[in-house]
Design a protein around this motif. Structure first.
Motif, PDB file in Angstrom:
ATOM      1  N   LYS A  85      42.160   0.139  41.959  1.00  0.00           N
ATOM      2  CA  LYS A  85      41.667   1.461  42.366  1.00  0.00           C
ATOM      3  C   LYS A  85      40.624   1.972  41.377  1.00  0.00           C
ATOM      4  O   LYS A  85      39.571   2.500  41.788  1.00  0.00           O
ATOM      5  N   ASP A  86      40.895   1.820  40.082  1.00  0.00           N
ATOM      6  CA  ASP A  86      39.924   2.257  39.074  1.00  0.00           C
ATOM      7  C   ASP A  86      38.614   1.500  39.201  1.00  0.00           C
ATOM      8  O   ASP A  86      37.520   2.076  39.072  1.00  0.00           O
ATOM      9  N   LYS A  87      38.693   0.196  39.470  1.00  0.00           N
ATOM     10  CA  LYS A  87      37.470  -0.603  39.617  1.00  0.00           C
ATOM     11  C   LYS A  87      36.683  -0.174  40.852  1.00  0.00           C
ATOM     12  O   LYS A  87      35.449  -0.090  40.821  1.00  0.00           O
ATOM     13  N   ASP A  88      37.399   0.080  41.944  1.00  0.00           N
ATOM     14  CA  ASP A  88      36.713   0.551  43.155  1.00  0.00           C
ATOM     15  C   ASP A  88      35.960   1.844  42.886  1.00  0.00           C
ATOM     16  O   ASP A  88      34.792   1.998  43.290  1.00  0.00           O
ATOM     17  N   GLU A  89      36.623   2.769  42.219  1.00  0.00           N
ATOM     18  CA  GLU A  89      36.000   4.066  41.956  1.00  0.00           C
ATOM     19  C   GLU A  89      34.849   3.939  40.969  1.00  0.00           C
ATOM     20  O   GLU A  89      33.825   4.615  41.103  1.00  0.00           O
TER      21      GLU A  89
END
Length: 364
Positions: free
Chosen positions: A61-65
């Motif tokens: 999720k952090d990488k997507d954001e």
């Protein structure tokens, strides 16, 4: 986010070794042990799965954001990687049992293929013999179906509340089923009634990932680990005093206290045990057996189970020719463990490890 928060944690393989060994002890003990080691072993696996999966999803999720992309990419990656890791050995085992016409695989083949044997057990109030242990894999798969959406699409500030909600919901559901006189197996094997274990693992992952030092100090305080062991033992003892059969303690509350014990075990291993515990969890044998624990878990019931391996079962026939081993429980356990590890080792090197390398193409 620090790479340390998503790196390989060696001691968790040692925890897997302990968890799978508890299950094997329970299934091979000739009904002599009165402690529900199998229940505890499965619960440790659930807490561990909640921890590892939540940790992976938070990182994704952090990488997507950070990259400004949708979560569709990470959802696809997650399910591809889970499929590569879990499906080959599972479906190959089902196929072999089907071809060999091992009951009840042919009669229940749809339940097996759809990872829903736990639902069959709950509905029909009946175990499934040689494949009864697959219920826990069904629970995990059902959890994987919806949980990534929870992590990706619920704002992070609400995730902790949702995970606490899992714990409350799970205990409440077991209590409602108990009050309505629903067979205890439903409370034990249905995915929603297992959510307290996954929820605790998820909470641990959330605080571990975000480097919450207060939680770290709490989890690694060995007093709480010792206390969780004492409380678990007390709960088991009280349940036996009430009845040798299933009762309100075993149906409603046992998994909650198993999950608490597992939480402190997994948490201390994630933050690295020291001393003798470190030696036990990090020695090469424990790490290796933990690494192949998936195969050990799947194959052990096919090799032997006290409750359903009949007189014509190959292992039973071999044991009948080795009475000294058959009638000496520790030797019997060592013999069965060696056979199971041999099968899992072949599976690991010929099937699982080569296929797992494909996961590198779908890394986060």
């Amino acid at each position: 986010m620090s790479a340390k928060n998503t790196s390989y944690l060696k001691q968790l393989d040692g925890i897997r070794f302990i968890a799978v060994s508890l299950v094997l002890i329970d299934h091979w003990s000739d009904d002599r042990l009165k402690i529900p080691f199998g229940f505890l072993g499965v619960c440790i696996f659930f807490v561990l799965s909640g921890f590892l999966i939540t940790r992976i999803l938070l990182n994704a999720k952090d990488k997507d954001e950070a990259l400004g992309r949708s979560h569709r990419f990470s959802l696809k990656q997650f399910y591809i990687r889970r499929t590569i890791r879990i499906f080959p050995v599972y479906y190959l085992s089902i196929l072999m049992l089907y071809v060999l016409n091992v009951p009840p695989v042919r009669e229940k083949i749809i339940w097996c293929l759809t990872y829903s044997t736990n639902i069959y057990i709950a509905i029909h109030q009946s175990w499934l013999g040689v494949i009864d242990h697959l219920w826990s894999l069904a629970v995990e798969e059902q959890f994987y179906l919806f949980f990534p959406f929870v992590v990706f699409f619920i704002p992070s500030r609400y995730l902790v509340r949702v995970l606490y909600g899992f714990i409350i919901l799970s205990v409440a559901l077991r209590f409602v089923l108990f009050l309505n006189n629903v067979a205890w197996m439903a409370s034990y094997v249905l995915m929603p009634t297992c959510l307290d274990a996954f929820g605790m693992g998820g909470l641990l992952a959330y605080f571990f990932y975000h480097k919450n030092e207060k939680v770290k100090a709490f989890i690694t305080n060995k007093l709480w680990l010792v206390l969780s062991i004492v409380v678990y033992a007390g709960v088991v003892g009280i349940s036996k005093m009430i009845s040798e059969e299933q009762n309100i303690i075993t149906i409603v509350f046992l998994r909650l206290f198993e999950s608490l014990l597992a939480l402190f075990l997994v948490g201390n291993a994630a933050y690295n045990f020291g001393g003798m515990a470190r030696f036990v969890l990090e020695n090469k044998v424990a790490v290796y057996l933990g690494r192949i624990s998936y195969g050990i878990y799947i194959y052990h019931n096919f090799i032997y189970n006290y409750y359903h391996s009949g007189p014509l079962h190959p292992t039973v026939r071999v044991l009948n020719k080795l009475p000294f081993i058959a009638h000496h429980l520790p030797l019997k356990f060592i013999f069965l463990y060696a056979v199971t590890v041999a099968a899992a080792t072949v599976s690991w090197f010929l099937i699982e490890k080569p296929i797992n390398q494909w996961k590198d193409k779908f890394g986060y």
